[in-house]
Scaffold this motif. Structure first.
Motif, PDB file in Angstrom:
ATOM      1  N   LEU A  99      -4.755   6.210  -1.531  1.00 53.80           N
ATOM      2  CA  LEU A  99      -3.614   6.902  -0.932  1.00 53.80           C
ATOM      3  C   LEU A  99      -2.962   7.829  -1.955  1.00 53.80           C
ATOM      4  N   TYR A 100      -2.868   7.362  -3.174  1.00 54.32           N
ATOM      5  CA  TYR A 100      -2.284   8.167  -4.252  1.00 54.32           C
ATOM      6  C   TYR A 100      -3.156   9.382  -4.553  1.00 54.32           C
ATOM      7  N   THR A 101      -4.476   9.183  -4.576  1.00 51.92           N
ATOM      8  CA  THR A 101      -5.366  10.306  -4.887  1.00 51.92           C
ATOM      9  C   THR A 101      -5.288  11.387  -3.809  1.00 51.92           C
ATOM     10  N   LEU A 102      -5.225  10.975  -2.549  1.00 52.19           N
ATOM     11  CA  LEU A 102      -5.139  11.986  -1.495  1.00 52.19           C
ATOM     12  C   LEU A 102      -3.793  12.695  -1.533  1.00 52.19           C
ATOM     13  N   SER A 105      -0.215   1.553   7.331  1.00 55.04           N
ATOM     14  CA  SER A 105       0.344   0.768   8.427  1.00 55.04           C
ATOM     15  C   SER A 105      -0.580  -0.379   8.821  1.00 55.04           C
ATOM     16  N   THR A 106      -0.009  -1.390   9.418  1.00 53.44           N
ATOM     17  CA  THR A 106      -0.783  -2.492   9.982  1.00 53.44           C
ATOM     18  C   THR A 106      -1.033  -2.212  11.465  1.00 53.44           C
ATOM     19  N   GLY A 107      -1.970  -2.963  12.035  1.00 55.12           N
ATOM     20  CA  GLY A 107      -2.208  -2.875  13.472  1.00 55.12           C
ATOM     21  C   GLY A 107      -2.991  -1.677  13.927  1.00 55.12           C
ATOM     22  N   ILE A 108      -3.647  -0.946  12.996  1.00 58.55           N
ATOM     23  CA  ILE A 108      -4.459   0.202  13.387  1.00 58.55           C
ATOM     24  C   ILE A 108      -5.823  -0.290  13.857  1.00 58.55           C
ATOM     25  N   THR A 109      -6.184   0.033  15.076  1.00 55.32           N
ATOM     26  CA  THR A 109      -7.444  -0.397  15.681  1.00 55.32           C
ATOM     27  C   THR A 109      -8.038   0.779  16.447  1.00 55.32           C
ATOM     28  N   PRO A 110      -9.318   0.661  16.878  1.00 55.55           N
ATOM     29  CA  PRO A 110      -9.886   1.725  17.721  1.00 55.55           C
ATOM     30  C   PRO A 110      -9.087   1.967  18.993  1.00 55.55           C
ATOM     31  N   VAL A 137       0.836  -1.205   0.000  1.00 55.93           N
ATOM     32  CA  VAL A 137       0.000   0.000   0.000  1.00 55.93           C
ATOM     33  C   VAL A 137       0.867   1.249   0.000  1.00 55.93           C
ATOM     34  N   PHE A 138       1.926   1.232   0.786  1.00 56.83           N
ATOM     35  CA  PHE A 138       2.750   2.431   0.967  1.00 56.83           C
ATOM     36  C   PHE A 138       3.639   2.737  -0.230  1.00 56.83           C
ATOM     37  N   TRP A 139       4.391   1.743  -0.713  1.00 59.13           N
ATOM     38  CA  TRP A 139       5.457   2.030  -1.673  1.00 59.13           C
ATOM     39  C   TRP A 139       4.987   2.448  -3.065  1.00 59.13           C
ATOM     40  N   SER A 187      -8.255  -5.301  -1.368  1.00 56.80           N
ATOM     41  CA  SER A 187      -8.151  -4.269  -0.340  1.00 56.80           C
ATOM     42  C   SER A 187      -6.867  -3.466  -0.500  1.00 56.80           C
ATOM     43  N   THR A 188      -5.777  -4.158  -0.775  1.00 53.81           N
ATOM     44  CA  THR A 188      -4.489  -3.490  -0.947  1.00 53.81           C
ATOM     45  C   THR A 188      -4.514  -2.536  -2.128  1.00 53.81           C
ATOM     46  N   ILE A 189      -5.085  -2.988  -3.246  1.00 54.50           N
ATOM     47  CA  ILE A 189      -5.149  -2.159  -4.455  1.00 54.50           C
ATOM     48  C   ILE A 189      -5.986  -0.904  -4.200  1.00 54.50           C
TER      49      ILE A 189
END
Length: 522
Positions: free
Chosen positions: A192-195, A429-434, A8-10, A184-186
């Protein structure tokens, strides 16, 4: 960086860095590529942006009166993490970054060069009325609807459907389990690119505005060197704020920002042409209401008029480009409130604020320019960044109000960047939760630098046209995904109980972040 989502990031990160490198090494190719792509977008997709904006307005109204409107985000026992005033301040100031620029500059463009196909004479009363009513179209209900729809959907699927912190989760009401990890990744990478492009475009506008103010006060020429220095200062500031987290940096900034908004708004109203502001805004509001659909769907195709593509399409592309990723942030802070209240705070109240702001600033600018053309002359001779300071120079106490406006503008943009970087870093990032909503600092730093570089490159080589191109290019994929999210909203509205997994849950202890409970009506 250990928790980074590499796929997602790179890709979007490297695309942005590659674009910046290309702009340095082969300016002609860079401008040619972006110009050709932009020309195709505005020629072929303007109609879809117009329809998309209109659908979002309908979606907000439909959701408010549907069964979903009475559903509480997080479940019936959820308590708000933010008190109402803080919530509205953060929501408004993170979605309004360039309003302070365009509220003065845009009406002068429309007044001096109205659409040729409408047969309006420049600087005429008809052009003035068109200008102010068009500000209402571009800065009130439609743009905030574009923000509100994905924010409501994400808030519901994240907190009530218990879906992962991903934009693909907003599609689950439509596609169910068909959204796999790869899909989901795509989706997340595209958004992310659009923002990143949308944020770079907004930053470009802000850099021009701040540099114009520095030139006005100090005499230092507004140039790529100064733009680079301003970009660096803005970047460092919002990264410092981002490092402190939502409950510290951005909450403090947004509260300061709101108070500053009220002060400068009251000042311009009191020293401005009050009768003209009140009368012209009333008349323009009538035009906006009676011609809402006409204005919303104006493409200029029959007359070969490019005005709608360079204005309305530009704005809708900008809002769509920001909306999807920012919905992660806006949805996250909506916890504990009913959907009706979420729509009120993300759609109705910001639109009303925008209308008041545009009436005061836009009305004053139009009145000022119709007297002696001072703002039109500044636009023609010195560019859009000079218009703002010419505007304030013609008001009392200019020596005090111009530095104060610079402060307001700086804080506004830093607040917006803070929330956007938080959303971009979270989805990377991974591990993002409430329970653990913040991404690592290094990811935030990398995104801040990348966005600043592409922003500086575009304004250095293409000025305000470069800003518009970034918005249009970033808005295309976001538009299509936004329309699919609209479909998810409709499906949820028809039967929210079918998707709500919080029904029947027992009350839990209040979060430490909870600062205020509201009356049951909210």
């Amino acid at each position: 960086m250990n928790n980074i989502r590499h796929a997602v990031f790179w890709p979007p990160f490297l695309l942005l860095i590659g674009a910046s490198i290309l702009s340095f090494t082969n300016k002609e190719s860079f401008i040619s590529m972006t110009t050709n792509a932009n020309n195709w977008v505005i020629a072929n997709l303007g109609w879809l942006f117009s329809l998309g904006g209109l659908l979002m307005v309908g979606g907000c109204i439909f959701a408010y009166f549907s069964p979903l409107g009475n559903v509480r985000i997080g479940g019936e026992h959820a308590k708000p993490m933010l008190k109402f005033s803080n919530w509205f301040a953060i929501t408004l100031t993170t979605t309004i970054a360039t309003l302070t620029f365009w509220s003065i500059v845009e009406p002068i463009y429309h007044l001096s060069t109205p659409p040729e196909s409408l047969g309006l004479d420049p600087n005429s009363p008809g052009a003035a009325l068109f200008s102010l009513s068009t500000l209402y179209l571009h800065w009130t209900f439609t743009p905030y609807a574009i923000y509100c729809v994905p924010a409501v959907v994400f808030a519901f699927v994240y907190y009530n459907m218990k879906k992962p912190y991903s934009l693909s989760s907003t599609l689950s009401p439509l596609f169910g389990n068909k959204i796999n990890k790869s899909t989901s990744t795509i989706i997340d990478a595209i958004c992310l690119y659009t923002l990143a492009l949308g944020m770079a475009a907004s930053m470009g506008t802000s850099i021009l505005t701040l540099s114009g103010g520095i030139e006005h006060i100090t005499g230092i020429g507004s140039s790529p060197v100064l733009w680079g220095i301003v970009a660096a200062v803005v970047t460092v500031t919002f990264l410092i704020s981002a490092a402190t987290g939502l409950m510290k940096g951005i909450r403090i900034l947004s509260d300061i920002n709101m108070k500053a908004f009220y002060v400068i708004l009251a000042f311009v109203f009191l020293v401005g042409p009050i009768p003209f502001i009140l009368n012209s805004s009333t008349e323009a509001f009538g035009v906006y209401l009676t011609e809402f659909f006409k204005k919303s769907l104006f493409t200029g195709a029959a007359a070969g008029d490019p005005w709608p593509q360079w204005w309305t399409t530009f704005y809708w592309a900008s809002w769509f480009a920001w909306a999807l990723i920012l919905s992660l942030f806006l949805g996250r802070i909506a916890y504990g409130y009913k959907v009706k209240t979420v729509i009120l705070v993300n759609f109705v109240l910001p639109a009303v604020f925008g209308m008041i702001w545009m009436s005061v600033f836009g009305g004053t600018a139009i009145s000022m320019d119709m007297v002696d053309g001072v703002l039109s002359n500044a636009l023609a001779t010195s560019g859009p960044e000079a218009v703002i300071y010419e505007f304030f120079s013609n008001l009392p106490w200019a020596a005090v109000i111009i530095p104060f406006f610079l402060f307001v503008f700086f804080i506004t943009f830093v607040t917006a960047c803070d929330s956007n970087v938080a959303a971009m870093s979270g989805i990377s990032s991974t591990g993002i939760t409430p329970e653990k909503p913040e991404a690592g600092l290094l990811v935030k730093v990398l995104w801040g630098i990348a966005v600043s570089l592409i922003s500086w490159s575009m304004i250095s080589f293409a000025s305000i046209d470069g800003v518009k191109m970034l918005n249009n290019l970033g808005g295309v994929p976001a538009l299509f995904l936004g329309l699919v999210v609209f479909g998810s909203l409709v499906k949820i509205c028809l039967n929210p109980q079918k998707y709500d997994k919080t029904i029947g849950e027992k009350p839990v202890e209040n979060s430490k972040e909870t600062t205020e409970t509201l009356p049951k009506a909210l």
